[in-house]
Design a protein around this motif. Sequence first.
Motif, mmCIF file in Angstrom:
data_model
loop_
_atom_site.group_PDB
_atom_site.id
_atom_site.type_symbol
_atom_site.label_atom_id
_atom_site.label_comp_id
_atom_site.label_asym_id
_atom_site.label_seq_id
_atom_site.Cartn_x
_atom_site.Cartn_y
_atom_site.Cartn_z
ATOM 1 N N CYS A 68 0.865 -1.176 0.000
ATOM 2 C CA CYS A 68 0.000 0.000 0.000
ATOM 3 C C CYS A 68 0.902 1.228 0.000
ATOM 4 N N TRP A 73 -5.045 -2.746 7.358
ATOM 5 C CA TRP A 73 -5.532 -3.561 6.249
ATOM 6 C C TRP A 73 -6.880 -4.163 6.666
ATOM 7 N N CYS A 75 -6.326 -1.108 2.069
ATOM 8 C CA CYS A 75 -5.563 -0.409 3.098
ATOM 9 C C CYS A 75 -6.295 0.884 3.444
#
Length: 121
Positions: free
Chosen positions: A21, A35, A95
Amino acid sequence: VQLQASGGGLVRAGDSLRLSCAVSGLTTDDNFMSWFRQAPGKERDFVAGIRWREGTKRYADSVKGRFTISRDSAVNTVYLHVNILKPEDTAVYYCATSRGPITTAVGAGSWGQGTKVTVSS
């Protein structure tokens, strides 16, 4: 704030992946990155979180011992290492950033676009 998730794919049970991410636009390092994952027809569930500045980590019970969250400040990226994948791990992984630790999606500030993980048996 922009979050760009990547790294998903089609894998077999027992395989591993590294989800990434990439983060841009944050004005402070005193924030939390998380997450989440969302399987078809289900709610978006917390998977793992990390405090960017200190590196403190939290995990959902369902992934403890198999998933590891980490961050690399040099490249402003948060990772989710997913190991020993199971078919029930199949989901879109997102994310998110927040100003405090969160375990529900409603607490998130910004979201990435998600990366899909499909685990075949």
